[in-house]
Design a protein around this motif. Structure first.
Motif, PDB file in Angstrom:
ATOM      1  N   ASP A  31      61.079 -61.192  90.380  1.00  0.00           N
ATOM      2  CA  ASP A  31      60.117 -60.526  91.964  1.00  0.00           C
ATOM      3  C   ASP A  31      60.529 -61.828  92.424  1.00  0.00           C
ATOM      4  O   ASP A  31      59.989 -63.339  91.168  1.00  0.00           O
ATOM      5  CB  ASP A  31      58.570 -60.477  91.055  1.00  0.00           C
ATOM      6  CG  ASP A  31      57.953 -60.385  92.662  1.00  0.00           C
ATOM      7  OD1 ASP A  31      58.458 -60.238  93.538  1.00  0.00           O
ATOM      8  OD2 ASP A  31      56.679 -60.755  91.571  1.00  0.00           O
ATOM      9  N   LEU A  32      60.645 -62.188  93.856  1.00  0.00           N
ATOM     10  CA  LEU A  32      61.084 -63.108  94.442  1.00  0.00           C
ATOM     11  C   LEU A  32      60.041 -63.856  95.171  1.00  0.00           C
ATOM     12  O   LEU A  32      59.454 -64.777  95.860  1.00  0.00           O
ATOM     13  CB  LEU A  32      62.359 -63.227  95.022  1.00  0.00           C
ATOM     14  CG  LEU A  32      63.816 -63.620  93.938  1.00  0.00           C
ATOM     15  CD1 LEU A  32      64.313 -63.923  94.701  1.00  0.00           C
ATOM     16  CD2 LEU A  32      63.245 -65.315  92.657  1.00  0.00           C
ATOM     17  N   LYS A  54      64.166 -55.096  88.484  1.00  0.00           N
ATOM     18  CA  LYS A  54      64.337 -56.273  89.998  1.00  0.00           C
ATOM     19  C   LYS A  54      63.326 -57.661  88.712  1.00  0.00           C
ATOM     20  O   LYS A  54      62.443 -57.193  88.942  1.00  0.00           O
ATOM     21  CB  LYS A  54      64.170 -55.337  91.119  1.00  0.00           C
ATOM     22  CG  LYS A  54      64.938 -54.571  91.300  1.00  0.00           C
ATOM     23  CD  LYS A  54      66.178 -54.930  91.306  1.00  0.00           C
ATOM     24  CE  LYS A  54      66.654 -53.693  92.658  1.00  0.00           C
ATOM     25  NZ  LYS A  54      68.217 -53.647  92.705  1.00  0.00           N
ATOM     26  N   THR A  74      66.184 -58.046  94.854  1.00  0.00           N
ATOM     27  CA  THR A  74      64.804 -57.718  94.258  1.00  0.00           C
ATOM     28  C   THR A  74      64.302 -56.508  94.566  1.00  0.00           C
ATOM     29  O   THR A  74      62.442 -56.941  94.071  1.00  0.00           O
ATOM     30  CB  THR A  74      64.098 -59.355  94.984  1.00  0.00           C
ATOM     31  OG1 THR A  74      64.757 -58.776  96.422  1.00  0.00           O
ATOM     32  CG2 THR A  74      65.347 -60.418  94.596  1.00  0.00           C
ATOM     33  N   THR A  79      60.028 -61.185 100.506  1.00  0.00           N
ATOM     34  CA  THR A  79      61.994 -60.460 100.194  1.00  0.00           C
ATOM     35  C   THR A  79      61.889 -58.832 101.360  1.00  0.00           C
ATOM     36  O   THR A  79      63.054 -58.285 101.326  1.00  0.00           O
ATOM     37  CB  THR A  79      62.405 -59.982  99.218  1.00  0.00           C
ATOM     38  OG1 THR A  79      61.736 -59.718  98.215  1.00  0.00           O
ATOM     39  CG2 THR A  79      62.425 -61.750  98.250  1.00  0.00           C
TER      40      THR A  79
END
Length: 174
Positions: free
Chosen positions: A33-34, A31, A95, A38
């Motif tokens: 990473d934002l 996933k 994410t 999130t």
């Protein structure tokens, strides 16, 4: 090809692409990473679903009382919230890893019934809502009313069970 046929074909494509895209997102192991922000999205989604449920009930109230303008406004808001929900849901599942339900006994069966019925009916309601909204926008109210008889209760059920599923699994988020 007529504008109506083109629009209905577009609705059909969206109705297939959206669930396939969500299924693909759920299967992504690595996933991106934002950021930590999130992680609040499931709670936001529950708020969005709660508001959608309220707007759906108000929409029914307004149309039963022949207040078409108020009905149009709240149903447009519910439709917009559905779009916002979808964006938020996709970002979260893009994410973050899926969360397993940790409950045991009868509550586990209740959770999975709620979750599975929610998921299956969300697949059914998407094309119904898109069509019903489209028919309302173009003024085809006879077709709109025919579809809404099926779309409305399913959409309301999906909105409410989304909140219930969130409340049941929220203690197990990392």
């Amino acid at each position: 090809m007529s504008e109506v046929k083109t629009s209905l074909r577009t609705i059909n494509i969206i109705s297939v692409v959206v669930p396939v895209a969500v299924a693909v997102l759920l299967g992504i192991r690595t996933k991106p990473d934002l950021g930590e922000w999130t992680r609040v999205l499931p709670g936001l989604n529950a708020i969005i679903n709660s508001l959608t449920s309220v707007f759906l009930i108000l929409g029914l109230y307004f149309i039963k009382n022949k207040n078409r303008e108020a009905h149009r406004k709240v149903m447009t808001a519910a439709f917009g919230l559905g779009g916002l929900f979808l964006i938020s849901y996709v970002i979260y599942h893009l994410t973050n890893p899926s969360t397993s339900f940790g409950g045991e006994g009868v509550i586990r069966y209740v959770y999975y019934f709620v979750l599975i019925s929610h998921i299956l009916l969300s697949l059914i309601v998407l094309p119904l809502v898109l069509r019903a909204f489209y028919f309302a926008v173009i003024g085809e109210f006879v077709k709109h009313v025919k579809l809404v008889k099926y779309a409305y209760p399913i959409w309301l059920y999906v909105s409410i069970t989304g909140v219930i599923a969130y409340l049941m699994i929220s203690p197990y988020y990392a």
